[in-house]
Design a protein around this motif. Structure first.
Motif: not given
Lengths: 379, 495
Positions: B287-288, B343-344, B423-428, B463-464
């Motif tokens: 995911a970008p 996103w699928l 911080g810059t969290p990473i998406l689960p 966000f993605d």
């Protein structure tokens, strides 16, 4: 349903259950349900003692199997710990001509049918497919698919009727075992419909051990399971599943009901799985310890032992002898399990077709040649 | 049969490959009975006690508590006939031999039916050690059964791989002329990190890995395998090949001795850490991510929180600013549903969810987990507070069931509790946005045209970008901020 005496069934769930032996080892003479059926047992002293021996032996064999799995000698094991009374009581209620359809946990029923307890171990050790001749033992093969055996049992029971083997006191009856989780399966509901509509000579014996693996009972039903039978048009009875006497009395009556051509019965044996669902499961992730503790107080074996001791039907010598005999049987089982031969690879071609087939025979021959190309090969 | 028997870790639950020794219930010298619980082992499925397979005396424990053991590896040795007196010498030898895999035998070590470490016979996992007679297909061109058949002939490169010392100075081989003309096997032995163990036999590797090694010109004998039973894996070969390339292309002419193994700690990657790493990599590289920041005056939120604590409905409840951040997120999702979607790629669909399973990142002893409150949008504020408390309690006690961690739709990570700003969290994986909530600090702030000390925090929203454009992400973050700046006003205006 109502119990005769108020202090009896104090541990019963809402709605009550049939209990003939309380957790404190007090004997209840008889119980009459709202449906007007009276349940009781009339055992000799020896019969009481033998029931105790069954319970202890079945538990000891189960403990040995659990240990063997932990020692890498079985691939998996489904323990019956806590459910001995439901299984031994209902199993002993069967008559020789009756047919039983087990799940994969009915080791106690298997034992009471007089079958060598090693029979299912080929399956759990992975050295055979768990097949045996159901007709020889009047005990179908273990069924892993949840609830599927209830349909097989219903079909079998309808066949019994077609063969004209019901409608008299010595007729045949069928018993199908399943769990609380299986009651949510389509198969089980279809089996209820068919056996109800066709008045099949069958007893549905549901061991409600409170959990479908990790799913609690409240995720299966909004009403007590035995009351499901109302909707299918046959009687439903709940019993104290940890009371071997109630299990025997109610199953016996339901089987006679069936063999007399009066149709099916649903028995809900209200019990508790003291161990894991199978050796691959960790029940501490979904059950609280206090719940397990509360069920320990309702142990099926200790209540019968208390009863035997209080009534002076047995003494410590007897109890010690039973334990020692059970230990010997368990160690014998261990030795024989460890000695089970590994299957030869070529046996995978067996039991595909009853008469074989040219193509299969060619494959078998080719595979045997390939096997023989290994050094030191015996075949 | 030997009176000393080794017990190998069995497959305790249908297809497991390893287990962690939690604690030993016996020690060396203890007399034990058959089926006596001796050790507690935790696998991916359950923590279980293992009963002793034999009665006797514990003579050796191979794996201490805290170590992770592969299925099939020995964990304990038991003298099954201690009454027979002291152990004869050969037994001691056989114990010593456990350390090194015996190289002899007609079957390659590690192959089914062949010898494995500890003098065992390797079999399929879970089905007990067997001492079956070894058998294998005759190898073309080699005399069958010859004990030397599996011993590699000394190769021209043997001297290079021979020194067992791992700390061989890297400069020696590197200073060789650019290895273009050198045979590929020569350069392979150069990398310093390759610690060649004194292997008596041939290196363990699956046939496809052997082929890969041959194709890439990597000598398997020089590698330390990281696979089962120390076998060389595809990754090992590729890493070695990459190192070789690096060495050839850019030789570090004056490499300082900047590495001291004695001062490094190696922590096995397992359990939650392993899962976290896999999830993070999966998410970060599929995911970008875009991250936006917003600094907000949350003084009114803090005051609202104080008022809430004073209300009878909340009197017995612990509540923190996280509760109102969660509420802000839930309201903002209602206004911008697209932020709560998945996103699928497989079906070319975006799944927009009308329910919010609100994840809260929790630091536990076992690592990071993100349990979620199911259908949080339907809860009242009190119910939400109770659910958040329960979630954190359960997580801290290490009892979070897998179902609590599944199917999250939006997550909040409260990094502020660690005292950092943002911080810059990473998406689960599977979620389209995650909000980081930083520390709340008294800060000089322009309030009603005057500089006042206000309670200020920084929000960061990742966000993605496949689903959420900058505009949507910005509006969402702005709404969360607007709520926190004036919660009562936002509630009146939006609901």
């Amino acid at each position: 349903m109502a119990n005769g005496e108020s202090e009896v069934g104090a541990d019963a769930p809402a709605g009550g259950f049939v209990q003939l032996l309380t957790p404190d080892g007090e004997r209840v003479d008889s119980v009459t349900t709202d449906g007007g059926v009276t349940y009781s047992v009339d055992f000799t002293d020896d019969e009481y003692r033998e029931l105790y021996r069954d319970l202890v032996t079945v538990r000891r064999l189960d403990a040995e199997a659990t240990a063997l799995q932990r020692q890498g000698e079985l691939g998996i094991w489904a323990s019956l710990l806590g459910q001995e009374a439901a299984q031994v009581g209902s199993g002993r209620a069967l008559r020789p001509q009756d047919m039983a359809f087990p799940t994969y946990r009915e080791h106690g029923v298997l034992y009471t049918r007089g079958i060598d307890p090693i029979m299912p171990f080929g399956l759990f050790r992975g050295v055979d497919q768990g097949g045996w001749d159901p007709n020889e033992f009047k005990f179908n093969t273990y069924t892993i698919v949840i609830g599927a055996q209830t349909l097989h049992a219903t079909g079998y029971a309808m066949g019994v009727t077609m063969d004209g083997k019901t409608g008299n006191p010595d007729g045949e009856a069928v018993i199908a075992y399943f769990g609380d989780g299986a009651t949510s399966q389509g198969d089980v509901n279809e089996a209820f419909v068919w056996s109800g509509v066709f008045n099949a000579p069958i007893v549905f014996f549901c061991q409600n051990n409170q959990y479908a693996i990790s799913e609690p009972l409240e995720r299966q039903t909004r009403i007590p399971l035995y009351r499901r039978a109302d909707g299918y048009g046959f009687p439903g009875v709940r019993i104290d599943g940890n009371d071997v006497l109630a299990s025997y009395a109610v199953t016996r009556a339901a089987l006679d009901h069936a063999r007399n051509g009066e149709g099916p019965t649903l028995i809900e044996a209200y019990t508790y799985r003291m161990g894991a669902h199978t050796s691959s499961d960790d029940p501490t992730r979904y059950r609280i310890a206090s719940e397990v503790e509360s069920w320990k107080a309702k142990d099926p074996i200790s209540r019968l032992r208390t009863f035997l001791a209080k009534q002076q039907l047995a003494d410590d010598t007897f109890f010690a002898e039973v334990d020692e005999t059970a230990r010997t049987v368990a160690l014998d089982l261990r030795e024989r399990v460890l000695a089970m031969p590994d299957p030869q690879p070529v046996t995978m071609f067996d039991n595909v077709y009853p008469e074989g087939s040219p193509e299969l025979d060619a494959q078998r021959a080719a595979f045997a040649r390939y096997q023989a190309s290994f050094e030191g090969s015996a075949h | 049969m030997s009176r000393i028997k080794e017990f190998n870790l069995p497959d305790l639950g249908e297809g497991l490959t390893e287990g962690e020794i939690l604690s030993w219930l016996v020690k060396v010298g203890d007399t034990i009975e058959l089926n006596q619980p001796i050790v507690e082992v935790e696998t991916a499925k359950a923590a279980v006690e293992i009963p002793a397979k034999w009665a006797g005396v514990v003579t050796r424990i191979f794996a201490e508590a805290g170590t992770t053991v592969e299925v099939g590896a020995p964990i304990v040795a038991i003298d099954t006939d201690p009454s027979a007196g002291a152990l004869p010498e050969p037994s001691a030898d056989s114990l010593a031999a456990v350390e090194v895999a015996p190289a002899e035998g007609a079957v390659e070590p590690g192959m089914i039916g062949g010898p494995a470490p500890g003098g065992r016979t390797a079999v399929l996992v879970g089905y007990g050690p067997k001492t079956t007679s070894a058998k294998r297909r005759p190898r073309m061109g080699t005399p069958a059964g010859s004990p030397t058949a599996t011993t590699p002939a000394p190769s021209p490169t043997a001297p290079v791989s021979a020194p067992p010392a791992a700390s061989a100075p890297p400069t020696a081989p590197v200073s060789a002329p650019p290895a273009v003309s050198a045979p590929p096997t020569a350069s392979v032995s150069a990398p310093p990190a390759v610690s060649a163990p004194p292997t008596a036999g041939r290196a363990l590797a699956k046939p496809p890995v052997r082929k890969l090694a041959r194709d890439l010109g990597v000598d398997l004998g020089t590698l330390t395998g990281t696979g089962p039973l120390g076998s060389v894996t595809r990754d090992d070969v590729q890493r070695a090949a990459a190192r070789t390339e690096a060495v050839v292309v850019a030789p570090p002419t004056a490499a300082p001795a900047a590495f001291d193994a004695a001062r490094e700690q190696r922590i096995p990657v397992k359990g939650v850490r392993k899962l976290t790493a896999e999830n993070m990599v999966a998410s970060a590289f599929s995911a970008p991510h875009v991250t936006e920041f917003l600094t907000v005056d949350v003084t009114r939120t803090m005051k609202a929180l104080e008022r809430l604590k004073g209300r009878p409905e909340f009197r017995d409840l612990r509540i923190s600013p996280l509760l109102l951040v969660a509420k802000a997120v839930l309201l903002a999702i209602k206004r911008h549903p697209m932020i709560n979607s998945t996103w699928l790629g497989a079906t070319n669909e975006i799944v927009v969810k009308d329910y919010v399973n609100l994840g809260i990142a929790a630091a536990t002893e076992r690592g990071l987990i993100v349990p979620n409150v199911k259908d949080a949008g339907r809860l009242t504020l009190r119910e939400l507070a109770e659910a958040l408390n329960a979630l954190v309690q359960t997580a801290k006690s290490g009892r979070t069931p897998p179902s609590d961690m599944a199917a999250g739709t939006f997550s909040i990570t409260n990094v502020g509790v660690f005292g950092v700003d943002t911080g810059t969290p990473i998406l689960p994986p599977g979620e389209s946005a995650i909000l980081a909530f930083g520390a709340i600090r008294p800060t000089p702030w322009v309030h009603k045209d005057k500089i006042k000390v206000r309670q200020v925090t920084t929000l960061a929203l990742s966000f993605d970008h496949r689903i959420v454009d900058g505009e949507l992400g910005s509006k969402f973050l702005r709404d969360v901020g607007a709520f926190l700046a004036d919660p009562e006003g936002a509630l009146l205006a939006w609901t």
